[in-house]
Structures are given as structure tokens and as C-alpha cells.
Enzyme design. Structure first.
Site, PDB file in Angstrom:
ATOM      1  N   HIS B  29       0.827  -1.206   0.000  1.00 13.56           N
ATOM      2  CA  HIS B  29       0.000   0.000   0.000  1.00 13.56           C
ATOM      3  C   HIS B  29       0.860   1.253   0.000  1.00 13.56           C
ATOM      4  O   HIS B  29       1.280   1.721   1.060  1.00 13.56           O
ATOM      5  CB  HIS B  29      -0.901  -0.002   1.234  1.00 13.56           C
ATOM      6  N   HIS B  69      -2.104  -0.971   7.142  1.00  9.80           N
ATOM      7  CA  HIS B  69      -1.747  -1.269   5.752  1.00  9.80           C
ATOM      8  C   HIS B  69      -0.668  -0.307   5.255  1.00  9.80           C
ATOM      9  O   HIS B  69       0.049  -0.616   4.330  1.00  9.80           O
ATOM     10  CB  HIS B  69      -2.979  -1.203   4.859  1.00  9.80           C
ATOM     11  N   GLY B 118      -3.557  -3.586  11.390  1.00 12.33           N
ATOM     12  CA  GLY B 118      -4.016  -4.074  10.084  1.00 12.33           C
ATOM     13  C   GLY B 118      -5.526  -4.217  10.135  1.00 12.33           C
ATOM     14  O   GLY B 118      -6.245  -3.575   9.368  1.00 12.33           O
ATOM     15  N   ASP B 156      -9.576   6.681   7.493  1.00  7.53           N
ATOM     16  CA  ASP B 156     -11.041   6.667   7.525  1.00  7.53           C
ATOM     17  C   ASP B 156     -11.568   5.280   7.856  1.00  7.53           C
ATOM     18  O   ASP B 156     -12.625   5.144   8.450  1.00  7.53           O
ATOM     19  CB  ASP B 156     -11.614   7.187   6.205  1.00  7.53           C
ATOM     20  N   HIS B 260      -4.121   3.404  -3.372  1.00 11.15           N
ATOM     21  CA  HIS B 260      -4.249   2.805  -2.043  1.00 11.15           C
ATOM     22  C   HIS B 260      -3.452   1.520  -1.840  1.00 11.15           C
ATOM     23  O   HIS B 260      -2.583   1.466  -0.987  1.00 11.15           O
ATOM     24  CB  HIS B 260      -5.726   2.538  -1.724  1.00 11.15           C
ATOM     25  N   SER B 382     -21.720  -8.674  37.940  1.00  7.13           N
ATOM     26  CA  SER B 382     -21.938 -10.010  37.375  1.00  7.13           C
ATOM     27  C   SER B 382     -20.633 -10.724  37.092  1.00  7.13           C
ATOM     28  O   SER B 382     -20.548 -11.945  37.190  1.00  7.13           O
ATOM     29  CB  SER B 382     -22.732  -9.896  36.067  1.00  7.13           C
ATOM     30  N   GLU B 409     -17.278  -3.975  24.815  1.00 12.13           N
ATOM     31  CA  GLU B 409     -16.428  -5.156  24.947  1.00 12.13           C
ATOM     32  C   GLU B 409     -15.222  -5.080  24.016  1.00 12.13           C
ATOM     33  O   GLU B 409     -14.127  -5.519  24.359  1.00 12.13           O
ATOM     34  CB  GLU B 409     -17.232  -6.429  24.628  1.00 12.13           C
ATOM     35  N   HIS B 459     -20.732 -16.336  33.095  1.00  8.91           N
ATOM     36  CA  HIS B 459     -22.008 -16.775  32.518  1.00  8.91           C
ATOM     37  C   HIS B 459     -21.700 -17.653  31.304  1.00  8.91           C
ATOM     38  O   HIS B 459     -22.117 -17.387  30.191  1.00  8.91           O
ATOM     39  CB  HIS B 459     -22.875 -15.566  32.158  1.00  8.91           C
ATOM     40  N   ASP B 467     -31.790 -15.597  30.822  1.00  8.04           N
ATOM     41  CA  ASP B 467     -31.487 -14.607  29.781  1.00  8.04           C
ATOM     42  C   ASP B 467     -31.588 -15.196  28.378  1.00  8.04           C
ATOM     43  O   ASP B 467     -31.721 -14.467  27.401  1.00  8.04           O
ATOM     44  CB  ASP B 467     -30.110 -13.977  30.006  1.00  8.04           C
ATOM     45  N   HIS B 471     -27.754 -14.912  25.180  1.00  6.74           N
ATOM     46  CA  HIS B 471     -26.734 -14.713  26.203  1.00  6.74           C
ATOM     47  C   HIS B 471     -26.017 -16.010  26.592  1.00  6.74           C
ATOM     48  O   HIS B 471     -25.085 -15.961  27.386  1.00  6.74           O
ATOM     49  CB  HIS B 471     -27.377 -14.100  27.461  1.00  6.74           C
ATOM     50  N   ARG B 518     -22.044 -18.639  36.165  1.00 11.93           N
ATOM     51  CA  ARG B 518     -22.942 -17.810  36.965  1.00 11.93           C
ATOM     52  C   ARG B 518     -23.441 -18.607  38.180  1.00 11.93           C
ATOM     53  O   ARG B 518     -23.599 -18.059  39.256  1.00 11.93           O
ATOM     54  CB  ARG B 518     -24.150 -17.402  36.118  1.00 11.93           C
TER      55      ARG B 518
END
Lengths: 664, 664
Positions: B29, B69, B118, B156, B260, B382, B409, B459, B467, B471, B518
């Protein structure tokens, strides 16, 4: 006009059904239904176009509860409005085995549940897909058949998840003005106040991507109505931040994390009843209030009848096409179109990468199926997902059939799910197989829901070469095969690619992933066969010349290696058969006899796949030989990598001969 | 002061090394290095605090090329600045087998590569983690030892990925004022102009989450310098949108997607040389320019010496602690602390969920290890990740040891990676195991890099109950075990949990996932053992009373079922042994004899795990019996689900007896 008093009583019906169901189950989330009850009441009594007696009416407004933990809000609404699937009995069985009222809304459990939610942010992105579908179908069938809103209720959790950014930027870019997002801005998350972890001005954030944004009091019915009304007039998608109180009405727990995800408890419930002036017993809705709700459920019945009349009066071809698409049926011509194409391929025997073979197949498919909607997460030229029929969709023109999803694998997959859920369209979208990890939560939900999203995953091994280990899938085939109800296809050449595409399209109750190569492959199927040999998941591609001493199982780009190894082994006097394994899942669906015949009884069994071994023991046994990867790849030209990692016909022959000597 | 002419020549050195390396490799690139060369030149000649001769200096500024890249930008810089790992030879071997100059920057390949990038957006989130680490260590060791900037260059693509939103909102909330993000705003993506897919005002977006934002001309060195200087003075993290031209200098390809990701080609390269007045041959850097660069490489040497002096003069205890932490060594006391704790547990035999057992172990660990940094993606109560030692980190106070990552997460995992990469800290963070899917791309990179990120995933099965299937992890254990170099622990009780925690902490070259329940479990290890039995991955928990007829393998919550089934089988006269399997990966590292002894030779082998079978054939063979899941879960109380899906001692006994009858 609904009086404030009546509104309050209707909203409280939602609150108490939710409170009582969570209390009975001793499990669930009362906070959201109590906090968002006013928004939901206004939406469903004054705006939603739907008909509980005809819940699958194609032009209904879609309502997505993205904050799926608030499932009792949705179940309460469906029961109150008169959806037959959700009875009072179901409400009482909230979160119990076999009930329709699962902990989180499960698509397919009951009419009115438009999608499965719970994993945060997914519903929002599904709603973006539904709103895209609406505009696409509107561009094809006109206002008279398709012209509806999509509403999504989101919480701060949905908005913190990255997928929400991908979804909102896509929606803002496409100017999806019939998408209205209702933000339950209660400022409480599980750990405590949202301010523990976030300081975002959500309206400013949405505005930065071209949304119409508003603030409103989420407990003032007229303010709610005014905001939704204004949203409906906007030429852009609208985000309304409704300031609410979680657990609204609970004297000590309202406005705190304690209201979020646990039963309120008998004492607090008694006090809530008192505070809200609700003296009905648990699960009892006073008949006047139920009547008001059932009346609200009738509000669009006339509109539905008028729509049916318009459909009946439509041009016959248009109507047939619309109805076929909404049923999800494929055109009858598809099998013969594929067969013709396979005939052509068998003559030409093109030596192409399967990503190119996919494009060739799509060129034929997209001609036959007007309902396919292609796309890619900014890898159009690499995924080969665009064909001559698929002009790009733009904010001003939805007559196209191709979506530039941007570098947003996750929202792409979830929006595809939304498109599939909407009906009338079959979405497929591409990225690199390694980046299926980015899309995985949505791919899992497609599997759980059993919907026809088709994921086109190219660059499916170290065969992609120089981009290196970050881009080289190694564990991804195993990881995707691990997802229940997900068809993972890895075709070996142009013929198998066409067959796998056909199977993916025909799979109405399971999504598919097509794993395709970057690199060119030798054709392994050179004779035309009417039958779709891939349909059984694994099949004998080449028999042994005599009683087989060796069986080589392989998928995709490694089938040509298997074929070469077989030739070498046969030449050395070891009868060897080759089994092509394009789809583990379909193989598992075959009867035992077929499975046993395919696995066979050759004393030496080898599998070749440029990925990890996990899963292949099914074919080769734990003592079988595996030629593949045991760790991450590396950056180098593809041929050098295959050699470096020992994924070659020579390696297979050597391993087979060593084993034959040992077992002699 | 660097003259414009000199700047241009230095920047062009980056451009031509990049152009020539990509051309020689016929892969790569060139667009980003050419477009961002001016930004990089200004940053490294005027601002970056680093020392190529002492590349691991703990207080160096961190530079993350999130847009991985554009790796040739980084390799060019490292070579030009005098980093010894990146020679001209390495540049010429760009993207070839065994070179340090992989297609994308690979952590560990060469000093100066601070992280593997990457997969887009990851580097940005790593940088957020590094900036968090810097503030945390600064709060502990003061300005004299830790006080540096973290710079990330993003494209971007990074900004369209959802992870960027999670990362930026976290950084904005925490007011990470020493984090400076340089946006290479070239408005080109692979499919074409960014405007095909996005219309976001990025500065407005960042501002919405409390960032300091600026626009600047990315080709004007003084404008670049002024922006960076202003950023360094900000009390908030800064986002600078540098308007650039991709492939700057290439006469026909600059400003287009053609620049690119492909070699420019001989003709375009010749014209670029002409346009930029660069007449040196490929890979030749005129000596005056190289001198200027090498001089720039020396700019922080004095500062480094002064820092070393400060360290040498520090309080001895502080210094020893700082150095130990930066080496990544654990306190010597840890093994005995764990042993003491195990002794206590063996006395008390608590019946607890392993998530609670994890909290109990962490309470001991966090006392012993001051370098652990806990956190959760808004599931603190939890995941049980917070202990008495871990006060919450707030924007104004980094003396705490606990991060409220929010419902993010993915950024949590990537920020944890950044914290681990920074050094001096050991991050652990929690969410539900089902949502490991959201974090998976970052978890994979932790594995590829071989760093000590510890993922606490509670869990971990249908045992979470109501749940429901969204879940409930079913395929997640298999999918995580599929990732190379990733330790997946699934302890069975409090003792095993402590042992697994110890192993995770001791694993310096591989990240770990702890899968925790759990629901409450019966203790299965009731006697104190000095040895860490989990260290071998699988071990015989209970022997058979006589020559074993049945071996039951199980992990985590299913070990108690295995123990119960054994008792029933023994009672019925079938000698049965139980093997606990807390970690597949460690088992695979044992010698063949151990492995064979553990697998044993009982005629009937059963595995019990409340997940899918994939992977278990390794223990039970393809004809082994498996008690577990074959599809998605359901919403109901845990006990009802175990019964419904037949994951019970009774089912195991029944299956074993049927097989014993059949094999007799």
C-alpha cells in the site's frame, strides 16, 4: 385525542404487567419497561401502523426493541394490543421453558417480534437494515405497496456498542428518513450512572452524521407525540433523546441501577402500586384499560384493508412478483439457470479464484433473482460482489441493488439481517474471512433466528499471501462451523461455487457463509453433472482405482492439492480416493449410511485444509493425518506460504506413505 | 527549525522507500505512506520522544500506526531514524517470508513496532489503552518516571469501524489529554471516495465525546507542527483531521483509490520521481537526507539519559518495583500466596460459582500484585471483577485500579491489549462469555502478539438460565479454543479457579480467557495440593476403583456432574475415572506419555461440557460419547435447562451403560 389520565393508565398497564411478570419469574428487567412505557404507549396508540390480527402485513411499520432486556415492554404491548401469540398465560410464563416470552425477544417465538435482540446494538443495526429494505422495495413497488416507518427503541448500552456507530453513520449517509430512533435516555447502566463510563452528547454525535436530532421529555405524552410527529416529517433519519427515569414509579428504586435487572421485590411493588394508583391484582388489567388497548390495536385495520385492495388492483405481474418475494420463494427458473451455467462452466473449465467464480455465478443469479441485494464492507473489488445488474444505491436513488456498506463489517451483517427480516429481499455482503470476527455477533444472530443472510467471505486462508497473519484466517472456518445452524461453504472450483451459491439461496432457515479464495485454482469438477453434488456436504470426487488404501478429504483450495496427491499416490500403487467437503453442516444432515460410505474404510485417512484441524476428526478420526495449519500464518507470497507451512501434495503423499508403512 | 526544503526531502525519503518496497514486492500500500509522510516527518523530527538505540525505554512516546496497511510508513521511519532492527535489507524484503517487514506491522518483529495493526480500528483502541496505562503509571510513579504522549495515526477505515467509537468515547470520558490522534483525512477508501459510504463530520463526532478537535493541512509542515503543539497543551485528548492527498506526488494516481493498495507501476513511479525531484535510485537515500534523519533519531537521547538518571536516583523500593513491573515479572511471593489461599479453600470447601471464586482469588492476587488493572464492560457485579483493592479510575483520579469500560467489549479488549503492550501493568477485564464475540478481533490480536491480556468471561453456558440463547454461549468455548496461542481456562471450583488465575498471570506470551459460571458449583477438589494441577491442562481428578471401564472428561461446571455420574457408575459396578480438563491448550503442550495416560484406555469414553462437541474428539475419539449441546440454548431457569438438554449425571450414566452393553 387520548387524555392524560387515560394515557397514564394505559402506560401503567405495561408497567404492571412487566413488574408482575419479572416478579413471578424472579428474573428479568423491570426498569426499561417502566421507564419507556410512556414512549411505547404514545407510539402504539397514535403512530404505529400495524394490525395484530394480520401481524405479517408486509407494509406494517416495524418496531424493534433494540434494548432487548426490556422484553416485557414488548410482550406487554403485544398482549395488550391483541396479538394472539402473546396471551396472558404467556406473560405469566415469562422466562420459563417453552414459553414464547423468552428472557429476550426471540424472533419466531411470536408474531410481532420483528427480530431477536439482547446483544446490545444489534436491534438498532437491524432497524437500519429494515429501513434500507423499505426504501429499496419502495423504489421498486412504489408508495402504494411499500411505505412504512421503522422505529427502534435503544438504550445507552446500544449506543455505547461500536455497532451503533457503524449503523448510524450508514443510516445518516443513506438519509433513511423513515427510520426513527427512540433513545430511552435514563442515564443508568448496570454499573451505576452512565456517567461512570461515558460523557457523550448523543444528539451531537448523531447530528455529526447527518441525523435530525431532538430532545424530549419521555414521560410527557404530548411532548413524545410532538417529537415523533416531527420525526416523521424529516428528510433525514431522526434520533430522539427521550429523558426518562428507569423504573419510573418505583418509589425507592426508580432512577437507580437497582431497577434495571432484578425483580423489584414484594415491598417495592406494593409501594409502586400505591404510588401509581394501580389497585388491580397481579396480571389483572382492568377491562376498560384493556379495551382501550385493544381499540388501539385496531387503529390500522382500515389502512390494511385499503392496502390489500391496492395490492389486489396492482398489475398482475407486479403483484405476483411482490407476493413471491414476500413469501421468500425463489423464482422457479433458478435450478435450470444454475444447471445451464454449470454446463457452460464444464465446457470452459476456467482456472479462476473462487471469489471470481462467485462473481460469475452471481452474474447469472442476479439476472434470475431480482431480489438479491449485494454489498461489501469496502472491499468490492476484492470480494467480487458487484455484478452488471447491481448499480450502487445512493442516498438519492434506491433503485440500485448494491450497498457500499463502508468499513463496517458488523453493521453490514446486522443490516443484512434486518433486510432479510424485512422480507422481499435476499441480502449478501462481503468482507475478508478473517474479518468475519468483526461481524460475528450478527452472524450468530442470523443463525439463531434462522434467516437467509449470505456472507461472502473471500481471502479465505494463507493463500491471500502478503497481507500476513492479521488478514489470514486460520481458525475462522472452525469458528464459523461451530455456530449452530450456520452453513459454511468452502467450494473448490467454479462448479462447486455455483452449487454452493444455489444451496445458500435455497437455505431459507439458515444463513450461509461462502469462504472463497483470493488465489486461482485448478478446476476439480470438469464434467457436467445435473445434480448439485455439494448438497450432501461431502461427496466422492474421485474414486480409488482399486480398494482404497487412502482417502483424502479436502475443502476449497486444498481440493486441487488432494487431487494432485491422489495422482501421485495412485502412481505409486496406493489406491486413493478424494472426498470434497464443501459443507460440514450439510454432511451432518445426511443419513448414517451415506456418511459412513463417504468416510469409507481406507486404512489411511488424511484431511487437507489451510486452517486448523479442529472439526476434521469427524472425517479422519483422532488418529487421522491432517495437513493444515497449527498456528498463525505469515506475510509472504501465497506459494511460499503453502510450501513453508507444508500444505502440499508432496507433504500429503509423504505422510500417507509413512502411515501406510506403519500400518502394514 | 527545519526548512521547508529539508522537510520535503526528508518526507520524500519515506515516500520513495515506500514506493520502491511496494514495487519490488509487487504488493502493498503506497498511498498512505505517501500521503502521511509529511505528518510523520513533522512528528518524528519535532515531537516524538524516543531513542532508536534504546527502543524499549519505558517513558518513550508511543506511536501507533492504526492504519496498518501503511506499514511502509513505519518501516521507512524506523530505518531512517536508525532503529537497528529495520535495515535497508529488511525494507527490500518487504512482505517476504521471514522478513521483519511484514505486510502489516507485526509486534515482536522489530523494535519500534508498538503493536500489531491491520485489522482496522484496533491500533486506535490500543493507543487508548496505552494512554490509560501512561496515566495509571504516572499516578503511581510520578512525572519523573512516567510522562509521555501516545500518538495514533488513523485512517477513515479506522474511524468507520465501530471499535473506534467505543475507544474514542472511553478516551474522551477519561480525559486522556496525552493521547493525540492524527487523522489521515485523504477521503479515499478502497471502493472509491469515502463519500460513497460515509458523510460523517469526524471532528464534530469526536467533539461530541469531549475531545479537543482541529483541522489542519496535512502537507504543510508548519501547520502540522502547530496543530500537534496545540494538542500537547490540551487538557483533553486531541483529534486532528489532517487533510491529505493519498499517494501524494504520484501524478496520475494521487488522490484516487488506485494509489491505495497496489504498486504504482514503473511508469507512474518514474513520473513521481520527476514530479518530486527525486533522482536517487530505488532504495537509495542520499546521504545528506539520511544524516538528517539519523540526527532526528538522536533528538531524545539526552532526555533518555536524564530519565535514566532520575530512575537511578529514585527510592530503591520504588525503582525495584518499577523495574520489575516493566520487565513483566511477577512478585516472587505469588506462588506461596496462591498456595496459602488454596489451603484455606481446601478447609472451607465453599460452594460458590466460579465467578465468585474468581473474585475470591482476585482478592488475594490483587493484594500481592499491585500491577493488575481490573475492569468490566458494565457487568462489574456479574463478572465479579472488582475487589477491595481496586478503586475506580475516574477522569480526575488515576490512582484507582478499576476501569468502568462501559458497554464496549471490543474497545475494552483492545485497550487491555494496549495496557499490556505499554508494560508495567497486567490488565484483566470482564464480560459475558457470549459477548466474547464482540471482543474477538482484539482477543485474536492478543494471541497473535502473544501478550498478557486476561479476559474474564462469566455466565459461561446455559447455566446462566433465563437470559436465554442470545446470552448463552454454546459454541464460544470451541471458537476461543480455535484461536492459536490463546489459553482458555474453564475451572471447576474455587481451587481450580485459583490455579487457573495463577497460570493466566504466569503466561507471559499468551493471553488467557477464564470461562466462569454464573451458577453455584459443588467443590470437586477438596484436598489441598501444593502443585498446580491445572498446569497440565487435564488431570485425573478421581481414579477408577479398579481397571477403568469408563473415563469421563469434563470441564468447569460439568465436572461436578462427572463426579456424580462416576459415583453412580461405580455403584453399579463400572469402575470409572474422572478427568478434569480445565485447559485444552496446556494439555496439548504435555508430552505424549502424559497425554496418553490421561486419555487412558477405558473402553467407554464420555465428555461432558455444556457446549458443542467440536474439539472434544481429541479426548473421546470420534466414537466417544458426548453429553452437551448441539444447538442453541433456551430461556428458562438453569436447572430446567440442564435437564431439558440432557446434561445430567443420569444421562451420562445411561449413555455409558448403553455403550458398555454394546461393547461387551
Amino acid at each position: 385525542m387520548i387524555s392524560r389520565e387515560k394515557h397514564d393508565r394505559m402506560a401503567n398497564a405495561i408497567r404492571f404487567l412487566s413488574i408482575d411478570a419479572v416478579e413471578k419469574a424472579q428474573s428479568g428487567h423491570p426498569g426499561l419497561p417502566m421507564g419507556a412505557a410512556d414512549i411505547a404507549t404514545v407510539l402504539f396508540t397514535r403512530f404505529m401502523k400495524h394490525d395484530p390480527k394480520n401481524p405479517y402485513w408486509p407494509d406494517r411499520d416495524r418496531f424493534v426493541l433494540s434494548a432487548g432486556h426490556g422484553s416485557m415492554l414488548l410482550y406487554s404491548l403485544l398482549y395488550l394490543l391483541g396479538y394472539e401469540d402473546i396471551t396472558l398465560e404467556e406473560i405469566k410464563n415469562f422466562r420459563q421453558l417453552g414459553s414464547r416470552t423468552a428472557g429476550h425477544p426471540e424472533y419466531g417465538h411470536a408474531a410481532g417480534i420483528e427480530t431477536t435482540t439482547g446483544p446490545l446494538g444489534q436491534g438498532f443495526a437491524n432497524a437500519v437494515g429494515m429501513a434500507i429494505a423499505e426504501r429499496l422495495l419502495n423504489a421498486r413497488f412504489g408508495d402504494q405497496l411499500v411505505n412504512h416507518y421503522t422505529y427502534a427503541l435503544v438504550g445507552d448500552g446500544c449506543l455505547m456498542e461500536g455497532i451503533s456507530q457503524e449503523a448510524l453513520t450508514l443510516a445518516g449517509h443513506l438519509k433513511l428518513n423513515k427510520l426513527i430512533v427512540l433513545f430511552d435516555d435514563n442515564r443508568i447502566s448496570i454499573d451505576g450512572p452512565v456517567s461512570l463510563a461515558d460523557s457523550t452528547d448523543q444528539c451531537a454525535r448523531f447530528a455529526a452524521s447527518g441525523w435530525n436530532t431532538m430532545h424530549a421529555d419521555g414521560h410527557d405524552p404530548e411532548a413524545i407525540a410532538a417529537a415523533i410527529e416531527a420525526a416523521r416529517q424529516s428528510d433525514r433519519p431522526t434520533f430522539i433523546a427521550f429523558r426518562t427515569t428507569i423504573g419510573r414509579g418505583a418509589p425507592t428504586k426508580a432512577g437507580t441501577a437497582k431497577a434495571h435487572g432484578s425483580p423489584l421485590g414484594a415491598d417495592e411493588i406494593a409501594k409502586t402500586r400505591e404510588a401509581l394508583g394501580w389497585d388491580a391484582a397481579p396480571f389483572v388489567i382492568p377491562s376498560d384499560i384493556l379495551d382501550d388497548w385493544r381499540l388501539a390495536g385496531l387503529r390500522s385495520a382500515k389502512e390494511r384493508v385499503a392496502w390489500e385492495k391496492r395490492l389486489a388492483e396492482s398489475d398482475g405481474t407486479v403483484r405476483a412478483e411482490f407476493e413471491r418475494r414476500m413469501r421468500g420463494d425463489l423464482p422457479e427458473a433458478l435450478p435450470s439457470v444454475i444447471a445451464e451455467y454449470k454446463k457452460k462452466i464444464a465446457k470452459e473449465n476456467p482456472k479462476v479464484a473462487t471469489r471470481n467464480a462467485s462473481e460469475m455465478a452471481l452474474e447469472v443469479i442476479n439476472d434470475c433473482l431480482t431480489e438479491t441485494i449485494g454489498g461489501s464492507a469496502d472491499l468490492t473489488g476484492s470480494n467480487n460482489t458487484k455484478t452488471s445488474q447491481t448499480a450502487s444505491v445512493t442516498p438519492d436513488d434506491f433503485t440500485g441493488r448494491y450497498i457500499h456498506y463502508g468499513i463496517r463489517e458488523h453493521a453490514m451483517a446486522a443490516a443484512m439481517n434486518g433486510i432479510a427480516l424485512h422480507g422481499g429481499l435476499i441480502p449478501y455482503g462481503g468482507t475478508f474471512l478473517a474479518f468475519s470476527d468483526y461481524a460475528r455477533p450478527a452472524m450468530r444472530l442470523a443463525s439463531l433466528m434462522g434467516i437467509r443472510s449470505i456472507f461472502v467471505m473471500t481471502h479465505d486462508s494463507i493463500g491471500l499471501g502478503e497481507d500476513g497473519p492479521t488478514h489470514q484466517p486460520v481458525e475462522h472456518l472452525a469458528a464459523l462451523r461451530a455456530i449452530p445452524n450456520h452453513l459454511v461453504f468452502r467450494p473448490a472450483d467454479a462448479t462447486e461455487t455455483a452449487e454452493c451459491w444455489q444451496l445458500a439461496l435455497e437455505s431459507r432457515k439458515a444463513p450461509s457463509t461462502l469462504a472463497l479464495t483470493r488465489q486461482k485454482l485448478e478446476p476439480v469438477r470438469t464434467e457436467f453433472e445435473e445434480d448439485n453434488l455439494c448438497a450432501r456436504g461431502a461427496y466422492e470426487l474421485l474414486p480409488a482405482s482399486d480398494e482404497a488404501k487412502v482417502t483424502i478429504f479436502a475443502s476449497g483450495s486444498e481440493v486441487e492439492i488432494a487431487v494432485k496427491a491422489r495422482a501421485m499416490l495412485e502412481e505409486r500403487g496406493h489406491p486413493t480416493r478424494v472426498v470434497s467437503v464443501p459443507c460440514f453442516e450439510l454432511f451432518e444432515q445426511q443419513d448414517q449410511d451415506y456418511q459412513q460410505a463417504i468416510i469409507g474404510s481406507a486404512p489411511v485417512r488424511i484431511a487437507i485444509e489451510a486452517g486448523i484441524r479442529q472439526g476434521w476428526d469427524r472425517f479422519i478420526g483422532t488418529d487421522g493425518l491432517f495437513i493444515g495449519m497449527s498456528g498463525f500464518g505469515a506475510s509472504a507470497p501465497a506459494a511460499a506460504l503453502y510450501k513453508h507451512f507444508g500444505i502440499t501434495a508432496e507433504a500429503a503423499v509423504e505422510a500417507a506413505e509413512a502411515r501406510l508403512r506403519a500400518t502394514r
